[in-house]
Design a protein around this motif. Structure first.
Motif, short mmCIF file in Angstrom:
data_model
loop_
_atom_site.label_atom_id
_atom_site.label_comp_id
_atom_site.label_asym_id
_atom_site.label_seq_id
_atom_site.Cartn_x
_atom_site.Cartn_y
_atom_site.Cartn_z
N GLU A 200 0.83 -1.21 0.00
CA GLU A 200 0.00 0.00 0.00
C GLU A 200 0.87 1.26 0.00
O GLU A 200 0.59 2.22 -0.72
N LYS A 203 2.44 1.71 -3.45
CA LYS A 203 1.48 2.23 -4.42
C LYS A 203 1.26 3.73 -4.23
O LYS A 203 1.15 4.48 -5.21
N ARG A 204 1.20 4.19 -2.96
CA ARG A 204 1.06 5.63 -2.72
C ARG A 204 2.24 6.39 -3.30
O ARG A 204 2.07 7.46 -3.88
N TYR A 206 4.24 5.38 -5.85
CA TYR A 206 4.10 5.33 -7.31
C TYR A 206 3.10 6.38 -7.80
O TYR A 206 3.37 7.12 -8.77
N ASP A 207 1.94 6.43 -7.16
CA ASP A 207 0.89 7.36 -7.58
C ASP A 207 1.35 8.81 -7.42
O ASP A 207 1.06 9.66 -8.28
N TYR A 208 2.04 9.08 -6.34
CA TYR A 208 2.52 10.45 -6.10
C TYR A 208 3.53 10.84 -7.17
O TYR A 208 3.49 11.97 -7.70
N GLU A 210 3.79 9.69 -10.27
CA GLU A 210 3.10 9.90 -11.54
C GLU A 210 2.36 11.23 -11.57
O GLU A 210 2.31 11.90 -12.60
N ALA A 211 1.78 11.63 -10.43
CA ALA A 211 1.02 12.88 -10.37
C ALA A 211 1.90 14.11 -10.31
O ALA A 211 1.43 15.22 -10.59
N HIS A 212 3.19 13.93 -9.97
CA HIS A 212 4.07 15.09 -9.76
C HIS A 212 5.36 15.00 -10.58
O HIS A 212 6.34 15.64 -10.24
N ARG A 252 10.77 6.96 -15.19
CA ARG A 252 9.39 7.35 -15.46
C ARG A 252 9.34 8.63 -16.30
O ARG A 252 8.46 8.77 -17.17
N ARG A 256 7.54 8.89 -19.97
CA ARG A 256 6.52 9.87 -20.32
C ARG A 256 6.97 10.73 -21.49
O ARG A 256 6.17 11.08 -22.37
#
Length: 303
Positions: A200, A203-204, A206-208, A210-212, A252, A256
């Motif tokens: 968990e 994943k947080r 990874y998500d952070y 991708e968002a930043h 990453r 992108r």
């Protein structure tokens, strides 16, 4: 040590005005110093310095590491102790914790000067030392292969101009950990993470990322998302993912950039900004290292 930093010791120094000398190092005779290059990443400031022979008195509020690019002969006096003479050898270093006064009379030469913030050590101590307090002693003319590697990496990246904040944070943390090993009470220091990255938490992170990706990501940001200290986060992330956080973020960003080059006709300079590189040159440098070809060749191959 890598060859580019060895070359630093042989380079002729251009004169720099004394107002470039760091004002946080109080009491120095500024006429002795010229700063060839400086970079600051918040918690760490690094100067490549050329100094003339002469006497100085310094008192710093920072953890201070001086890594020698040439040999020096020195007469030194710490606080109220008696003066002593010593040789300060190339590829060796001096470490001084904050609030120590040093009077020194040195021959001319060159060195890399590293200032680290209180926060760097305070955060590590809270994780690694019972009671959250680490006592560090000044050390002179030490040689340590890991310190050499870390300082060399910083200096070589400064020469290229592309050291990003995640890598700077990681190098700053690694420097502080090694200084604590060498200059503190090793029996009081725990170097193992208290807990790792759960699925968990990962994943947080990874998500952070991708968002930043287009933001100035720092190691401290990612560590906060994972609820770990920067030091323990770096180790846990690499254990879980197989590469360190800085390398993962670069990967990453390249991925992108590849997607944008495939889907759009945007100039490389625009793509570089949108995926978080410093500029087009930074994108080209990292892309070539990761992919083995330039972005231009990649785009041409798409047809």
């Amino acid at each position: 040590m890598s060859e580019p930093v060895r070359n630093l010791a042989r380079r002729t120094t251009a004169k720099a005005s004394s107002d470039h000398v760091d004002g946080r190092n109080q009491g120095s005779n500024l006429s002795h110093f010229s700063i060839e290059k400086r970079r600051c990443w918040g918690a760490i400031t690094v100067d490549i310095v050329s100094r003339a022979a002469g006497e100085t008195c310094s008192h710093s509020d920072y953890h201070e590491l001086t890594y020698f690019l040439t040999d020096f002969h020195a007469t030194m006096q710490e606080d109220e102790s008696s003066a002593w003479e010593c040789e300060l050898l190339r590829e060796h270093f001096v470490f001084r914790p904050p609030e120590t006064t040093l009077r020194s009379n040195l021959t001319s030469g060159r060195y890399i000067h590293v200032l680290q913030s209180h926060d760097t050590y305070d955060h590590l101590a809270s994780e690694m030392v019972p009671g959250g307090v680490v006592h560090l002693a000044p050390r002179y003319n030490l040689y340590d292969p890991l310190i050499s590697q870390l300082v060399s990496t910083i200096a070589n990246e400064m020469e290229g101009g592309f050291l990003d904040h995640i890598l700077a944070d990681a190098l700053n943390t690694a420097l502080a950990v090694q200084i604590m090993r060498l200059c503190g009470d090793l029996t009081a220091i725990s170097l193992e993470p208290a807990n790792g990255l759960s699925r968990e938490r990962l994943k947080r992170v990874y998500d952070y990322i991708e968002a930043h990706l287009d933001d100035r990501l720092t190691l401290a940001d990612l560590a906060r998302v994972a609820c770990l200290s920067p030091y323990h986060f770096s180790r846990s992330f690499k254990q879980a993912v197989g590469v360190g956080p800085q390398r993962y973020v670069m990967h990453r960003r390249v991925e992108r950039a590849k997607a944008l080059m495939s889907r759009t006709d945007q100039p490389l300079a625009v793509i570089a900004r949108e995926v978080g590189f410093a500029d087009q040159s930074h994108l080209i440098s990292v892309f070539r290292r990761e992919m083995g070809i330039t972005p231009g060749h990649f785009r041409n191959a798409l047809g």
